[in-house]
Design a protein around this motif. Structure first.
Motif, short mmCIF file in Angstrom:
data_model
loop_
_atom_site.label_atom_id
_atom_site.label_comp_id
_atom_site.label_asym_id
_atom_site.label_seq_id
_atom_site.Cartn_x
_atom_site.Cartn_y
_atom_site.Cartn_z
N GLU A 152 -21.33 33.72 -73.24
CA GLU A 152 -20.18 34.30 -73.92
C GLU A 152 -19.44 35.27 -73.00
OE1 GLU A 152 -23.20 34.10 -75.03
OE2 GLU A 152 -23.18 33.07 -76.95
N THR A 177 -15.50 35.07 -71.66
CA THR A 177 -14.54 36.17 -71.77
C THR A 177 -13.89 36.46 -70.41
OG1 THR A 177 -15.79 37.15 -73.58
CG2 THR A 177 -14.28 38.60 -72.41
N GLU A 188 -11.98 32.22 -77.28
CA GLU A 188 -13.37 32.39 -76.85
C GLU A 188 -14.27 31.30 -77.44
OE1 GLU A 188 -11.21 35.93 -75.97
OE2 GLU A 188 -11.41 34.85 -77.87
N LYS A 189 -14.07 31.00 -78.75
CA LYS A 189 -14.86 29.94 -79.39
C LYS A 189 -14.59 28.59 -78.73
CE LYS A 189 -15.74 31.32 -84.20
NZ LYS A 189 -15.42 30.99 -85.61
N LEU A 234 -24.28 30.44 -81.06
CA LEU A 234 -23.04 31.24 -81.10
C LEU A 234 -23.27 32.55 -81.86
CD1 LEU A 234 -20.08 31.19 -80.25
CD2 LEU A 234 -19.53 30.16 -82.45
N TYR A 245 -16.12 28.37 -75.34
CA TYR A 245 -17.58 28.32 -75.48
C TYR A 245 -18.05 26.90 -75.74
CZ TYR A 245 -22.22 29.15 -77.52
OH TYR A 245 -23.56 29.12 -77.80
N GLY A 288 -21.50 25.07 -74.95
CA GLY A 288 -22.22 25.96 -75.86
C GLY A 288 -22.58 25.27 -77.15
#
Length: 496
Positions: A228, A232, A482-483, A496, A486, A491
């Motif tokens: 994460e 960012t 960001e999601k 999460l 990811y 991810g």
């Protein structure tokens, strides 16, 4: 590297970048598309010269003027397209020994037997079992990659730059690659690993550098940041809503895709598109977006799965079948596949509608001109004349022509594959407006892009692809950059 800058036609690609690499280190180089990763590595490998800054190799100042300069110092590259570095008509042994065979200063003749023995020894040291007499043309992508690595190892490489090396590989093939990467590391080779796959970084890298907008924004050991945290750093801290979003009423399902598959590129895709809905399909390079577009547009055949238009099963053997079925496409490579650059704006716009504006095989010039003028006005195409060849238009206006030719076609689904590639910010805004108007008119839109912020800006639903599969489906009100990054980087939901 200290303070490295590089510009192209006055546009900065690198802005004072610092980067260091140590022997026996796997150094991951990360960043979103256009961050400057490839430009930086092309300077290291001699493909580009830097404008300002300093580059030291083993403590000595260097400036590589060509890839040959870099190779003399033991700096080599392994690209995704390994075929470009191998000679398919030659054997494995000949490819492994190619630099020795072709060396201008070599006074030693290498017999075929000696070539085979040396190649076998190098491959065995890497624990790779490939018949050395086999032609490279008959090898898999993974095997070709191993042959190229063996050739580089024979040259006693000090630095190897890997650009998305696992993108074309299956899981088992990637495991083999990482075993060899570990072996190279233990030999003291410095390895740069450019990738979008963050799980691979977390598992196999020692050090990581993140680039954004031509700058180095983070360097440190791999355990300093979580996945994460890396996301960012790659995206930056802010996201401004800069995309015009025209409200549209979402209606019935038009397109339904069930279990779509194609080799290792597409692995069971399920999704639906409704009237008035913009489905943004986002993913990093190599995720499978273009392959999905080409299957839906009839340019390629799937290995499995079903495509339904308004509940009716469709099988497209060619693009004409998809067009008749109500699906039209604006492809990524517009100059090769979306427009006829030698022809006029008018003729490009009329091509899909010749049946409407012709009679007994004769085109009505009046109708063709009227169609072109309506489209030019509606889409804001900037051209001195509808008779002007499309090749003289800017990239953004060429893209508007590629879109405009379908506007009066009675299509239900519009596919946009990287529609803002190579266009300026003003044309981008116009393209978003045009797409919004199509959705408002009840068309179903699939917007496929590797620009994650664009997908978030325009999509009603964001479908995130990773490695040929759907990693997440996010409603617009739940999605963040960001999601998306990811999931696009591998991810998992449970982490999460």
């Amino acid at each position: 590297m200290k303070g490295i800058t590089k510009s192209f036609a006055g546009v900065p690609a690198l802005r004072g970048v610092d980067f260091s690499l140590r022997s026996g280190q796997v150094h991951a180089l990360l960043g979103a598309n256009g961050a400057g990763k490839s430009t930086l590595m092309k300077i290291v490998s001699g493909a580009y010269e830097y404008d300002e800054g300093t580059m030291l190799f083993k403590g000595q100042a260097v400036r590589h003027k060509s890839p040959a300069d870099a190779k003399k110092q033991g700096i080599h590259c392994v690209y995704q397209e390994v075929d470009a570095s191998l000679v398919p008509q030659l054997s494995v042994a000949e490819n492994v020994m190619l630099d020795a065979i072709g060396a201008a200063d070599s006074k030693v003749w290498l017999s075929p037997g000696r070539q085979a023995r040396e190649a076998e020894q190098i491959l065995a040291s890497l624990q790779v079992n490939i018949p050395v007499k086999k032609k490279v043309a008959d090898l898999s992508i993974a095997e070709k990659q191993m042959v190229l690595l063996a050739r580089i190892v024979r040259q006693e490489a000090k630095v190897i730059i890997f650009d998305e090396p696992t993108a074309p590989l299956s899981g088992a093939e990637a495991d083999t690659f990482f075993r060899i990467l570990s072996e190279l590391k233990h030999r003291g080779t410095a390895c740069v690993f450019i990738t979008h796959r963050l799980p691979e970084v977390m598992e196999h890298a020692d050090y990581v550098t993140v680039m954004r907008d031509g700058r180095n924004v983070h360097s440190g050991t791999v355990d300093e940041l979580s996945m994460e945290g890396l996301v960012t750093q790659m995206l930056g801290k802010t996201f401004a809503e800069e995309f015009p979003k025209i409200p549209a009423e979402i209606g019935e399902v038009i397109l339904s895709i069930n279990g779509l598959k194609q080799g290792r590129k597409i692995k069971g895709i399920d999704l639906t598109v409704c009237r008035g809905q913009i489905v943004a399909v986002v993913g990093l390079v190599g995720a499978g977006k273009t392959e999905i577009t080409r299957i839906l547009a009839g340019a390629e055949r799937p290995d499995g799965g079903e495509i339904y238009m308004q509940g009716e099963l469709k099988r497209f053997k060619q693009p004409a079948d998809a067009i008749r079925g109500g699906i039209v496409s604006v492809p990524e490579e517009r100059r090769r596949q979306g427009i006829v650059i030698q022809e006029s704006v008018e003729r490009n716009i009329s091509l899909p509608l010749l049946d409407r504006i012709s009679r007994f095989s004769f085109i009505s010039r009046r109708q063709e001109q009227g169609l072109a003028e309506r489209t030019i006005s509606a889409l804001g195409i900037k051209t001195a004349s509808s008779k002007l060849p499309v090749k003289y238009l800017s990239g953004g206006n060429q893209q508007k022509v590629a879109i405009g030719k379908w506007v009066e076609k009675e299509a239900d689904i519009f596919l946009f594959d990287e529609p803002t590639k190579g266009v300026d910010i003003g044309a981008k805004s116009d393209i978003f407006r045009i797409i919004g108007q199509l959705a408002a008119a009840g068309k179903g839109i699939m917007y496929l892009t590797s620009e994650l912020d664009e997908g978030l800006g325009i999509g009603d639903i964001i479908v995130v692809l990773y490695d040929g599969s759907i990693a997440a489906v996010l409603p617009r009100n739940e999605a963040t950059l960001e999601k998306i990054m990811y999931f696009a980087s591998g991810g998992q939901e449970e982490n999460l």
